[in-house]
Design a protein around this motif. Structure first.
Motif, PDB file in Angstrom:
ATOM      1  N   LEU A  17     -11.385 -49.593 -45.211  1.00  0.00           N
ATOM      2  CA  LEU A  17     -11.415 -48.127 -45.102  1.00  0.00           C
ATOM      3  C   LEU A  17     -12.705 -47.564 -45.681  1.00  0.00           C
ATOM      4  O   LEU A  17     -13.294 -46.636 -45.116  1.00  0.00           O
ATOM      5  CB  LEU A  17     -10.207 -47.545 -45.830  1.00  0.00           C
ATOM      6  N   ASP A  18     -13.144 -48.134 -46.776  1.00  0.00           N
ATOM      7  CA  ASP A  18     -14.412 -47.665 -47.347  1.00  0.00           C
ATOM      8  C   ASP A  18     -15.577 -47.921 -46.402  1.00  0.00           C
ATOM      9  O   ASP A  18     -16.446 -47.060 -46.209  1.00  0.00           O
ATOM     10  CB  ASP A  18     -14.662 -48.358 -48.684  1.00  0.00           C
ATOM     11  N   LYS A  64     -19.869 -41.914 -41.717  1.00  0.00           N
ATOM     12  CA  LYS A  64     -20.817 -40.978 -42.313  1.00  0.00           C
ATOM     13  C   LYS A  64     -22.217 -41.222 -41.794  1.00  0.00           C
ATOM     14  O   LYS A  64     -22.978 -40.274 -41.556  1.00  0.00           O
ATOM     15  CB  LYS A  64     -20.786 -41.130 -43.831  1.00  0.00           C
ATOM     16  N   ARG A  65     -22.568 -42.465 -41.560  1.00  0.00           N
ATOM     17  CA  ARG A  65     -23.888 -42.752 -40.992  1.00  0.00           C
ATOM     18  C   ARG A  65     -24.012 -42.157 -39.594  1.00  0.00           C
ATOM     19  O   ARG A  65     -25.054 -41.618 -39.219  1.00  0.00           O
ATOM     20  CB  ARG A  65     -24.116 -44.259 -40.946  1.00  0.00           C
ATOM     21  N   ILE A 102     -12.647 -36.852 -43.060  1.00  0.00           N
ATOM     22  CA  ILE A 102     -13.737 -37.330 -43.864  1.00  0.00           C
ATOM     23  C   ILE A 102     -13.905 -36.475 -45.085  1.00  0.00           C
ATOM     24  O   ILE A 102     -14.894 -36.561 -45.776  1.00  0.00           O
ATOM     25  CB  ILE A 102     -15.010 -37.327 -43.026  1.00  0.00           C
ATOM     26  N   GLY A 103     -12.942 -35.729 -45.333  1.00  0.00           N
ATOM     27  CA  GLY A 103     -12.875 -35.059 -46.608  1.00  0.00           C
ATOM     28  C   GLY A 103     -14.072 -34.212 -46.926  1.00  0.00           C
ATOM     29  O   GLY A 103     -14.201 -33.098 -46.470  1.00  0.00           O
ATOM     30  N   THR A 135     -31.821 -48.095 -37.880  1.00  0.00           N
ATOM     31  CA  THR A 135     -30.851 -49.172 -37.685  1.00  0.00           C
ATOM     32  C   THR A 135     -29.572 -48.664 -37.033  1.00  0.00           C
ATOM     33  O   THR A 135     -28.979 -49.356 -36.209  1.00  0.00           O
ATOM     34  CB  THR A 135     -30.521 -49.805 -39.048  1.00  0.00           C
ATOM     35  N   VAL A 136     -29.180 -47.470 -37.386  1.00  0.00           N
ATOM     36  CA  VAL A 136     -27.950 -46.930 -36.804  1.00  0.00           C
ATOM     37  C   VAL A 136     -28.116 -46.745 -35.297  1.00  0.00           C
ATOM     38  O   VAL A 136     -27.241 -47.117 -34.506  1.00  0.00           O
ATOM     39  CB  VAL A 136     -27.598 -45.601 -37.488  1.00  0.00           C
ATOM     40  N   LYS A 137     -29.253 -46.213 -34.909  1.00  0.00           N
ATOM     41  CA  LYS A 137     -29.468 -46.023 -33.466  1.00  0.00           C
ATOM     42  C   LYS A 137     -29.579 -47.360 -32.754  1.00  0.00           C
ATOM     43  O   LYS A 137     -29.098 -47.516 -31.625  1.00  0.00           O
ATOM     44  CB  LYS A 137     -30.742 -45.213 -33.250  1.00  0.00           C
TER      45      LYS A 137
END
Lengths: 676, 171
Positions: free
Chosen positions: A38-39, A46-47, A131-132, B111-113
């Motif tokens: 979950l973390d 979030k990313r 996501i709080g 990196t995310v993309k």
């Protein structure tokens, strides 16, 4: 409960039932694997959320609107909502978050960067509090942004189980105390009804008069704004009711929540009476009793005599979602069915059945599928009731996620039933948790299919009316007919002329090709003839390598040997060498699976070995030789112009005997140099 | 007798598009990875939604916008539409509506993309719709043309796939 990635994902999104959410909360405490997953899931979400957001300037938007004929170039642009980029900036300010309000901050200070304008409030929160801290649209965040003392934040000891802050130290699910019920005969409601009978008074209703709205939410079946209001009310109730059995309504201090537009100063109330014939749906619950069985009641608006569904405060989250999802689709075409189905949410699934049957009687195939799905859902409900309470469908193992791919609709009109038929029972009602709601969900899908099917048929009829031809809309005939109708003979002549030119060009190309054959085939034939001349006539002129390419030089070959007969073009991918006991081996790696024609011989003048591979094209230069005493050098002789062959010249230290051979799969030409 | 709030002014197309334009363009850019093409697809999607509006505009317009943009990204549509059939050989292609949005920031690849672009289109779309655009499962289902339950599964699978790829290439 079983650990499931799907369950955790739904838990993160806040799409689980409240009871199941509590189960997950309790499970995460003891399951390190789920806690870690979950973390990680939360950090990756979030990313994604922090990816760059684009900000379109007013000029760009105005240009786009003009191009799309949405408005004139000089018209003012509508207001822009606060972008997510700005919201994400606020994420770094913990004191601006609603979830972090503690004892030191009894209220949330107004932030200049927070969305406080009214135009932000009419939109219902699109996100569940998954996501709080990042979720600015949570109702508690909305209330805190106004600095409303009456809507003090929930103490940290009772957060929502789906908030981010609650995952570090999970709390058990709070049982919401049932608030007292404001029956339709409530004096406050009656008092307000007097105001409703007059239009002007209605428009100038004070905030105090709007207090009963916090107790009862009225939902017009074909009224989207009322649905939104009801949704806001219910969310508001959920955000604050755990503190006390009943609290002063905060709606009075936040009239913008009731509004659907940023400029409307006050809501326009109307009066709702319960229908007399809806006896079974009248609220038979007294104050202080449980209200789980009756959650929605049928009423009628005195103003426009439209049916209204009254939502009881403290209604569960799932009911709200189902109503929100159900209403828009059912309201217009099947209003009665929608009413029946709304009642079916609370208690009897027979009403769902009857609604579906009614759809079926109207002859829609999509409705038939809807009935089928409803029946399946009800049967699954009966099975699920027989099982234990926590053996729910969402306990799908992680391994099954790969197989649970989303089923794409084959056609818009026949989607939901077909989807359900392909799914096992365990995957039907994951988001609902109960079979009644699953049935309603599938029934809603049937209605959606009906609506979309009608839309698709309307579009098809429109297209058909535009084109009278039998072929498709993109065909040339239709296009020419449209041009003819539009009286564009110039364009028509242009098309016809283009076709004629194409035909003439094609015929010319065919004739030229027949008379003057070109291409690979011709080159192959020429190469064969050239190879034959090299092998059979030693005295004939033969091109060979000099300082300048393509220079002709005569080579007299002796001991000529030829293997292979294929003239298919190949490529020489590699040239390898190796010293073996008694001989030196050269390997040509060729593409394809045929034995190309190869001619080998010895130059009579120099004694070098000449290898000619027909219709072969080398990929690169040969690699340098390994240590050997047999061959001193190797180089490639460029072929003559128009001849597609590759010639290798091996300089040998002493006379050798050649032993060529082919190995297939992959194709390799092997030439052994055996010293004499 | 209950007090009821009557409906007020609904969202007009211009209002909704104005509100959602930034998110739509951002979503499309991250979905296709090409900034110039993404703006073209967004315009095509908006034009499609305006031409074929949903029956319930206030409820479904947002999801319909995302659905049309997603479909335009998948089919590489543009507005005005390219001529189709053999007639495209004889018709001049209309100039697409150009939206000059500063996409310099988005053009930077991280990196995310990179992890996103290695995922299949549908997975990427479901992940962006939920985590980037913030749509509910019901809206994601409408965009991806599947049931809400399948939308939830698709989001879960996309998250797992993205996490695997991201953790692999981020090291």
């Amino acid at each position: 409960m079983k650990c499931s990635y799907l369950t955790l994902s739904q838990y993160l999104d806040g799409e689980l039932e409240p009871a199941v959410t509590g189960e997950v909360d309790a499970h995460i405490v003891g399951c390190e694997r789920c806690h870690t997953a979950l973390d990680m899931m939360r950090s990756e979400a979030k990313r994604i959320r922090q990816l760059v957001h684009i900000h379109a300037t007013d000029d760009v938007v105005r240009h786009l609107f003009v191009e799309l004929d949405l408005q004139d170039s000089d018209a003012p642009l509508p207001d822009r909502k606060v972008s997510r980029a700005v919201q994400s900036q606020n994420e770094s300010l913990p004191w601006l978050r609603a979830e972090t309000n503690g004892a030191a901050l009894p209220w949330s200070p107004d932030s200049p960067s927070n969305p406080t304008s009214n135009d932000d409030l009419p939109h219902p929160p699109a996100e569940k509090p998954d996501i709080g801290a990042e979720d600015e649209s949570h109702p508690s965040a909305l209330s805190d942004q106004h600095g409303d003392p009456s809507s003090l934040p929930v103490p940290s000891s009772s957060p929502s189980p789906t908030e981010e802050g609650s995952h570090a130290v999970p709390f058990p699910t709070l049982v919401e105390p049932e608030p007292p019920i404001d029956l339709p005969g409530n004096p406050r409601s009656d008092e307000l009804g007097k105001h409703d009978s007059h239009g002007e008074e209605r428009s100038s209703v004070t905030q105090e008069q709007a207090e009963p709205m916090s107790e009862w939410g009225a939902l017009h079946l074909h009224d989207s704004a009322a649905q939104r209001v009801a949704t806001e009310l219910l969310e508001q109730e959920h955000s604050t009711t755990p503190l006390s059995p009943w609290r002063p309504p905060t709606i009075a201090t936040k009239p913008s929540v009731l509004e659907d537009g940023p400029t409307t100063p006050s809501p326009r109330p109307s009066t709702v009476n319960l229908l007399p014939h809806a006896a079974d749906s009248e609220p038979a619950v007294q104050e202080g009793q449980s209200t789980e069985k009756k959650t929605a009641f049928l009423g009628m608006d005195e103003d426009d005599e439209s049916e209204v569904v009254l939502l009881q405060p403290g209604i569960k989250e799932q009911i709200r979602f189902r109503l929100q999802a159900l209403m828009p689709r059912f309201a217009r075409p099947r209003e009665d069915d929608a009413i029946e189905t709304v009642h079916g949410i609370g208690a009897p699934q027979e009403r769902v059945h009857s609604a579906a049957r009614r759809l079926l009687q109207q002859g829609s195939s999509a409705a038939g599928r809807a009935v089928h799905t409803v029946e399946r859902a009800v049967s699954s409900m009966q099975k699920s009731r027989a099982e234990s309470s926590f053996q729910e469908d969402d306990e799908l193992p992680v391994e099954e996620l790969d197989t649970a791919r989303p089923v794409r609709r084959v056609s818009q009109g026949m989607s939901s039933g077909a989807d359900l038929e392909r799914k096992p029972r365990e995957q039907e009602d994951l988001s609902t948790g109960s079979a009644e709601n699953g049935a309603v969900e599938h029934l809603r899908g049937g209605a959606l299919s009906i609506s979309e099917g009608r839309h698709a048929s309307a579009v098809a009829a429109h297209r058909k009316s535009r084109s009278t031809g039998k072929s498709g809309r993109n065909s040339l005939g239709n296009h020419m007919q449209e041009l003819w109708k539009d009286r564009a003979p110039g364009r028509l002549l242009q098309i016809v002329g283009g076709m004629v030119v194409l035909a003439v060009l094609s015929a010319t190309l065919v004739l030229v090709h027949r008379n003057h054959p070109t291409g690979v085939h011709h080159q192959a034939v020429a190469a064969v003839h050239h190879a034959a001349s090299v092998s059979t006539s030693p005295a004939a002129p033969h091109p060979t390598a000099t300082s300048a390419p393509h220079a002709a030089q005569q080579i007299a070959l002796t001991n000529v040997e030829t293997i292979g007969s294929s003239t298919a073009p190949v490529e020489i991918q590699d040239l390898r060498y190796g010293q073996h006991a008694g001989y030196y081996r050269v390997v040509f790696d060729l593409t394809g699976s045929t034995e190309s024609q190869v001619t080998l011989g010895t130059d009579a003048s120099t004694g070098d070995v000449i290898v000619v591979i027909k219709d072969a094209r080398p990929v690169g230069q040969p690699a340098p030789l390994s240590e050997t005493t047999t061959i001193t050098s190797v180089h490639m002789i460029p072929p003559s112009t128009g001849v597609n062959e590759t010639v290798y010249e091996f300089s040998v230290a002493k006379p050798v005997t050649l032993r060529p051979a082919y190995l297939l799969g992959p194709t390799r030409l092997i030439v052994d140099f055996i010293p004499q | 007798m209950t007090h009821v709030t009557a409906p007020t002014a609904a969202h007009t197309p211009a209002t909704l598009i104005r509100e959602e334009l930034d998110d739509l363009v951002s979503y499309a850019i991250h979905l296709v990875g090409d900034t110039s093409a993404a703006t073209e697809y967004v315009v095509a999607g908006i034009a499609h939604t305006l031409r074929y509006p949903p029956p319930q505009w206030n409820q479904d317009a947002r999801a319909s916008l995302y659905r049309a943009v997603t479909r335009a990204c998948r089919q590489k549509s543009s507005y005005p539409a390219r001529p189709k059939g053999i007639s495209r050989l004889f018709r001049r292609r209309p100039h697409p509506v150009f939206v000059d949005i500063d996409t310099q920031l988005v053009s930077k690849v991280n990196t995310v993309k990179r992890a996103l672009m290695t995922m299949p289109f549908d997975r990427r779309a479901s992940l962006l719709l939920r985590d980037f655009a913030g749509l509910e499962y019901r809206e994601v289902a409408r965009v991806l043309e599947c049931s809400p339950a399948n939308a939830g599964r698709s989001v879960a699978m996309a998250r797992r796939e993205f996490g695997t790829i991201f953790r692999e290439i981020a090291i």
